[in-house]
Design an enzyme around this catalytic site. Sequence first.
Site, short mmCIF file in Angstrom:
data_model
loop_
_atom_site.label_atom_id
_atom_site.label_comp_id
_atom_site.label_asym_id
_atom_site.label_seq_id
_atom_site.Cartn_x
_atom_site.Cartn_y
_atom_site.Cartn_z
N SER A 45 31.08 37.91 41.88
CA SER A 45 30.17 37.73 43.28
C SER A 45 31.01 37.06 44.34
O SER A 45 30.30 36.99 45.49
CB SER A 45 28.65 37.00 42.90
OG SER A 45 27.84 37.88 42.26
N THR A 46 32.15 36.36 44.25
CA THR A 46 32.70 35.76 45.38
C THR A 46 33.42 36.60 46.13
O THR A 46 34.33 35.90 46.90
CB THR A 46 33.59 34.60 44.53
OG1 THR A 46 34.74 34.94 43.69
CG2 THR A 46 32.66 33.85 43.63
N GLY A 47 33.74 37.63 45.77
CA GLY A 47 34.45 38.66 46.71
C GLY A 47 33.61 39.40 47.94
O GLY A 47 33.07 38.76 48.53
N ASN B 127 28.87 47.14 40.92
CA ASN B 127 27.60 47.42 41.59
C ASN B 127 26.78 48.15 40.74
O ASN B 127 27.06 48.86 39.64
CB ASN B 127 27.97 47.72 42.92
CG ASN B 127 28.30 49.00 43.02
OD1 ASN B 127 27.97 50.20 42.42
ND2 ASN B 127 29.80 49.30 43.45
N TYR C 40 30.38 40.37 47.60
CA TYR C 40 29.19 39.86 47.45
C TYR C 40 29.07 38.52 48.09
O TYR C 40 28.03 38.00 48.23
CB TYR C 40 28.78 40.04 46.02
CG TYR C 40 28.19 41.28 45.65
CD1 TYR C 40 28.53 42.34 46.58
CD2 TYR C 40 27.80 41.62 44.36
CE1 TYR C 40 28.08 43.59 46.04
CE2 TYR C 40 27.41 42.71 44.04
CZ TYR C 40 27.71 44.00 44.88
OH TYR C 40 27.30 45.32 44.38
N ASP D 179 45.92 38.93 37.55
CA ASP D 179 45.06 40.21 37.78
C ASP D 179 44.33 40.40 36.40
O ASP D 179 44.88 40.59 35.26
CB ASP D 179 46.17 41.03 38.08
CG ASP D 179 45.44 42.53 38.51
OD1 ASP D 179 44.31 42.77 37.85
OD2 ASP D 179 45.93 43.34 39.40
N ILE D 180 43.01 40.62 36.53
CA ILE D 180 42.05 40.76 35.36
C ILE D 180 42.55 42.26 34.57
O ILE D 180 42.51 42.24 33.44
CB ILE D 180 40.69 40.65 35.58
CG1 ILE D 180 40.01 40.65 34.26
CG2 ILE D 180 40.07 41.93 36.45
CD1 ILE D 180 38.70 39.70 34.53
N VAL E 187 37.67 43.89 42.10
CA VAL E 187 38.14 43.99 40.78
C VAL E 187 37.56 45.49 40.12
O VAL E 187 38.32 46.10 39.37
CB VAL E 187 37.30 43.02 40.02
CG1 VAL E 187 37.21 43.41 38.34
CG2 VAL E 187 37.61 41.75 40.01
N ASP E 188 36.51 45.98 40.65
CA ASP E 188 36.01 47.39 40.15
C ASP E 188 36.82 48.43 40.83
O ASP E 188 37.45 49.36 39.79
CB ASP E 188 34.47 47.49 41.25
CG ASP E 188 33.68 48.47 40.35
OD1 ASP E 188 33.96 48.99 39.20
OD2 ASP E 188 32.88 48.83 41.14
N1 AR6 Z 1 41.90 40.73 39.09
C1 AR6 Z 1 41.03 39.33 39.25
N2 AR6 Z 1 40.42 38.87 40.23
C2 AR6 Z 1 40.23 39.94 41.29
C3 AR6 Z 1 41.08 41.16 41.32
C4 AR6 Z 1 41.74 41.41 40.02
N3 AR6 Z 1 42.42 42.38 40.39
N4 AR6 Z 1 40.77 41.84 42.46
C5 AR6 Z 1 39.93 40.82 43.05
N5 AR6 Z 1 39.51 39.86 42.43
P1 AR6 Z 1 35.02 41.46 43.98
P2 AR6 Z 1 32.05 40.87 43.93
C6 AR6 Z 1 38.86 38.55 42.86
O1 AR6 Z 1 34.69 41.68 45.42
O2 AR6 Z 1 32.14 39.87 44.70
C7 AR6 Z 1 33.22 45.81 44.56
O3 AR6 Z 1 33.09 46.91 45.51
C8 AR6 Z 1 38.33 38.46 44.38
O4 AR6 Z 1 39.30 37.87 44.99
O5 AR6 Z 1 35.77 42.36 43.09
O6 AR6 Z 1 31.22 40.65 42.67
C9 AR6 Z 1 32.06 46.30 43.39
O7 AR6 Z 1 31.84 47.70 43.34
C10 AR6 Z 1 37.18 37.55 43.95
O8 AR6 Z 1 37.46 36.33 43.90
O9 AR6 Z 1 33.44 41.35 43.20
C11 AR6 Z 1 30.88 45.79 44.00
O10 AR6 Z 1 30.15 46.77 45.28
C12 AR6 Z 1 36.25 38.25 42.73
O11 AR6 Z 1 37.51 38.92 42.05
C13 AR6 Z 1 31.13 44.61 44.85
O12 AR6 Z 1 32.72 44.53 45.06
C14 AR6 Z 1 35.12 38.90 42.77
O13 AR6 Z 1 35.35 39.97 44.03
C15 AR6 Z 1 30.95 43.34 43.81
O14 AR6 Z 1 31.59 42.31 44.59
#
Ligand code: AR6
Length: 185
Positions: A129-131, A30, A133, A16-17, A39-40
């Site tokens: 971007s892989t969640g 975002n 987005y 977990d980051i 993550v955000d």
């Molecule tokens: N630690 C590490 N990786 C994580 C964690 C964590 N705690 N939580 C999720 N991931 P995302 P995006 C992974 O959706 O695609 C937000 O609402 C997750 O499984 O966090 O860039 C923002 O506000 C995936 O593989 O980011 C933006 O609106 C990766 O982190 C939007 O999501 C990225 O998933 C950004 O979307």
Amino acid sequence: MEFKVGNATLQLIKSDITDIEADAIVNAANSTLLGGGGVDGAVHTKGGPKILQECKRIRDNEWPDGLPTGNAVITSGGNLKAKYVIHTVGPIWRGGVHEEAKLLRRAYWNSLKLAAAKGLKSVAFPSISTGAYGYPTEEASRVAVAAVKDYLRAEDRIERVTFVLFSQRDFDIYAQTAKEQLMPT
Ligand code: AR6
């Protein structure tokens, strides 16, 4: 898993980051910089309100219309173990023909550039971007590893970059890509 790139180390871990001790962790934000899920959400929940206050100040002073995709800004780490949080905005996947790869590369590159300008030595990235987005993880991993590799070869102030993958599947994909791009054949 670790690789040498120039004088630096590129590391991959499954974690977990928000638990990482680094000079900076990168937030997959975002353009509003005002929080979200993934993550955000975790960064703001664990990091506390100070990070959001700083983000609001950055919006007011520097980016009133929002942070453009591919750019990066920095705040303190609040209650996190990391000293700083670099907030960057990755592209939303729209089929791959809307400059997604270029914008994703820019998000990694600008985050590292900002860290180096601040004199930071270690930076941890999630899979931007892989969640939410929707960027396919395999394609994203190729862009991410190449961007970090090229950056570390181009300048040597950053000593350690860590990819923090949240699932075993993501870890395996990034590990395969890193082997392909970084192992001598
Ligand atoms: N630690 C590490 N990786 C994580 C964690 C964590 N705690 N939580 C999720 N991931 P995302 P995006 C992974 O959706 O695609 C937000 O609402 C997750 O499984 O966090 O860039 C923002 O506000 C995936 O593989 O980011 C933006 O609106 C990766 O982190 C939007 O999501 C990225 O998933 C950004 O979307």
